[in-house]
Write a protein that holds these residues in place. Sequence first.
Motif, PDB file in Angstrom:
ATOM      1  N   TYR A   1      13.881  -1.087  -2.843  1.00 22.52           N
ATOM      2  CA  TYR A   1      13.143  -0.689  -4.047  1.00 22.52           C
ATOM      3  C   TYR A   1      12.099   0.378  -3.711  1.00 22.52           C
ATOM      4  N   LEU A   2      11.343   0.162  -2.633  1.00 21.37           N
ATOM      5  CA  LEU A   2      10.322   1.139  -2.247  1.00 21.37           C
ATOM      6  C   LEU A   2      10.938   2.515  -2.012  1.00 21.37           C
ATOM      7  N   GLU A   3      12.113   2.528  -1.433  1.00 22.47           N
ATOM      8  CA  GLU A   3      12.800   3.800  -1.184  1.00 22.47           C
ATOM      9  C   GLU A   3      13.082   4.537  -2.496  1.00 22.47           C
ATOM     10  N   THR A   4      13.446   3.797  -3.542  1.00 25.19           N
ATOM     11  CA  THR A   4      13.711   4.440  -4.837  1.00 25.19           C
ATOM     12  C   THR A   4      12.442   5.013  -5.448  1.00 25.19           C
ATOM     13  N   LYS A   5      11.296   4.558  -4.992  1.00 27.02           N
ATOM     14  CA  LYS A   5      10.005   5.016  -5.512  1.00 27.02           C
ATOM     15  C   LYS A   5       9.356   6.055  -4.607  1.00 27.02           C
ATOM     16  N   GLY A   6      10.082   6.523  -3.585  1.00 29.26           N
ATOM     17  CA  GLY A   6       9.538   7.517  -2.671  1.00 29.26           C
ATOM     18  C   GLY A   6       8.535   6.939  -1.690  1.00 29.26           C
ATOM     19  N   GLU A   7       8.601   5.644  -1.454  1.00 32.24           N
ATOM     20  CA  GLU A   7       7.653   4.965  -0.566  1.00 32.24           C
ATOM     21  C   GLU A   7       8.344   4.386   0.666  1.00 32.24           C
ATOM     22  N   ARG A   8       9.369   5.078   1.123  1.00 31.62           N
ATOM     23  CA  ARG A   8      10.106   4.640   2.320  1.00 31.62           C
ATOM     24  C   ARG A   8       9.160   4.542   3.511  1.00 31.62           C
ATOM     25  N   GLY A   9       9.325   3.483   4.294  1.00 32.19           N
ATOM     26  CA  GLY A   9       8.550   3.319   5.513  1.00 32.19           C
ATOM     27  C   GLY A   9       7.235   2.568   5.340  1.00 32.19           C
ATOM     28  N   GLN A  10       6.890   2.230   4.090  1.00 31.30           N
ATOM     29  CA  GLN A  10       5.653   1.479   3.897  1.00 31.30           C
ATOM     30  C   GLN A  10       5.842   0.040   4.370  1.00 31.30           C
TER      31      GLN A  10
ATOM     32  N   LYS B   1       0.854  -1.189   0.000  1.00 33.16           N
ATOM     33  CA  LYS B   1       0.000   0.000   0.000  1.00 33.16           C
ATOM     34  C   LYS B   1       0.885   1.233   0.000  1.00 33.16           C
ATOM     35  N   LYS B   2       0.707   2.080  -1.012  1.00 33.26           N
ATOM     36  CA  LYS B   2       1.479   3.315  -1.126  1.00 33.26           C
ATOM     37  C   LYS B   2       0.953   4.367  -0.154  1.00 33.26           C
ATOM     38  N   LYS B   3       1.722   5.407   0.032  1.00 36.45           N
ATOM     39  CA  LYS B   3       1.336   6.490   0.943  1.00 36.45           C
ATOM     40  C   LYS B   3       0.024   7.142   0.538  1.00 36.45           C
ATOM     41  N   ASN B   4      -0.290   7.129  -0.780  1.00 41.14           N
ATOM     42  CA  ASN B   4      -1.542   7.729  -1.248  1.00 41.14           C
ATOM     43  C   ASN B   4      -2.714   6.747  -1.217  1.00 41.14           C
ATOM     44  N   GLY B   5      -2.476   5.535  -0.691  1.00 42.61           N
ATOM     45  CA  GLY B   5      -3.527   4.537  -0.559  1.00 42.61           C
ATOM     46  C   GLY B   5      -3.631   3.566  -1.718  1.00 42.61           C
ATOM     47  N   GLU B   6      -2.980   3.859  -2.833  1.00 40.09           N
ATOM     48  CA  GLU B   6      -2.991   2.945  -3.974  1.00 40.09           C
ATOM     49  C   GLU B   6      -2.094   1.743  -3.674  1.00 40.09           C
ATOM     50  N   ILE B   7      -2.234   0.698  -4.479  1.00 38.63           N
ATOM     51  CA  ILE B   7      -1.448  -0.520  -4.307  1.00 38.63           C
ATOM     52  C   ILE B   7      -0.377  -0.614  -5.375  1.00 38.63           C
ATOM     53  N   MET B   8       0.835  -0.937  -4.936  1.00 37.34           N
ATOM     54  CA  MET B   8       1.941  -1.255  -5.847  1.00 37.34           C
ATOM     55  C   MET B   8       2.057  -2.765  -5.905  1.00 37.34           C
ATOM     56  N   HIS B   9       2.111  -3.308  -7.105  1.00 36.99           N
ATOM     57  CA  HIS B   9       2.318  -4.752  -7.278  1.00 36.99           C
ATOM     58  C   HIS B   9       3.633  -4.929  -8.026  1.00 36.99           C
ATOM     59  N   PHE B  10       4.554  -5.652  -7.422  1.00 36.81           N
ATOM     60  CA  PHE B  10       5.837  -5.938  -8.065  1.00 36.81           C
ATOM     61  C   PHE B  10       6.348  -7.283  -7.594  1.00 36.81           C
TER      62      PHE B  10
ATOM     63  N   PHE C   1      16.536  -8.369  -8.484  1.00 40.05           N
ATOM     64  CA  PHE C   1      15.966  -7.326  -9.319  1.00 40.05           C
ATOM     65  C   PHE C   1      14.462  -7.325  -9.135  1.00 40.05           C
ATOM     66  N   ILE C   2      13.838  -6.278  -9.616  1.00 40.10           N
ATOM     67  CA  ILE C   2      12.396  -6.065  -9.439  1.00 40.10           C
ATOM     68  C   ILE C   2      11.724  -6.086 -10.801  1.00 40.10           C
ATOM     69  N   ILE C   3      10.590  -6.743 -10.865  1.00 41.50           N
ATOM     70  CA  ILE C   3       9.715  -6.652 -12.031  1.00 41.50           C
ATOM     71  C   ILE C   3       8.497  -5.849 -11.592  1.00 41.50           C
ATOM     72  N   GLU C   4       8.338  -4.679 -12.184  1.00 42.60           N
ATOM     73  CA  GLU C   4       7.192  -3.819 -11.842  1.00 42.60           C
ATOM     74  C   GLU C   4       5.955  -4.339 -12.568  1.00 42.60           C
ATOM     75  N   MET C   5       4.861  -4.474 -11.827  1.00 43.35           N
ATOM     76  CA  MET C   5       3.631  -5.000 -12.401  1.00 43.35           C
ATOM     77  C   MET C   5       2.556  -3.905 -12.509  1.00 43.35           C
ATOM     78  N   GLU C   6       2.117  -3.365 -11.366  1.00 38.70           N
ATOM     79  CA  GLU C   6       1.054  -2.363 -11.358  1.00 38.70           C
ATOM     80  C   GLU C   6       1.328  -1.302 -10.307  1.00 38.70           C
ATOM     81  N   GLY C   7       0.984  -0.061 -10.632  1.00 37.94           N
ATOM     82  CA  GLY C   7       1.044   1.025  -9.643  1.00 37.94           C
ATOM     83  C   GLY C   7       2.432   1.411  -9.193  1.00 37.94           C
ATOM     84  N   CYS C   8       3.462   1.032  -9.945  1.00 34.84           N
ATOM     85  CA  CYS C   8       4.832   1.307  -9.525  1.00 34.84           C
ATOM     86  C   CYS C   8       5.353   2.652  -9.994  1.00 34.84           C
ATOM     87  N   ASN C   9       4.670   3.247 -10.957  1.00 33.74           N
ATOM     88  CA  ASN C   9       5.098   4.548 -11.482  1.00 33.74           C
ATOM     89  C   ASN C   9       3.946   5.533 -11.380  1.00 33.74           C
TER      90      ASN C   9
END
Length: 88
Positions: free
Chosen positions: A41-50, A11-20, A79-87
Amino acid sequence: MKAAVWDTYVKKKNGEIMHFDIIAPDHINDTALIFRYGKDYLETKGERGQELSTKECKFCHIENLAPAQEELIKRDGFFIIEMEGCNP
């Protein structure tokens, strides 16, 4: 090379879901290390602490890697494979 796929929904800070997927060598079974990869990886996406735990990240399956993917594992350990909500 065989690798383990860890299916991850955070769960991202804005409430959306990241799938990876976190892809790591199949011999790594230390979930703390897998979670560290996910948190890095989350830190690189600005989602530190989730939250990232066994609730969000589960082992899925083992697969064979393509040569380019093997190089990523050799270089970074995962490595990470981004699926949904990662960008944005």
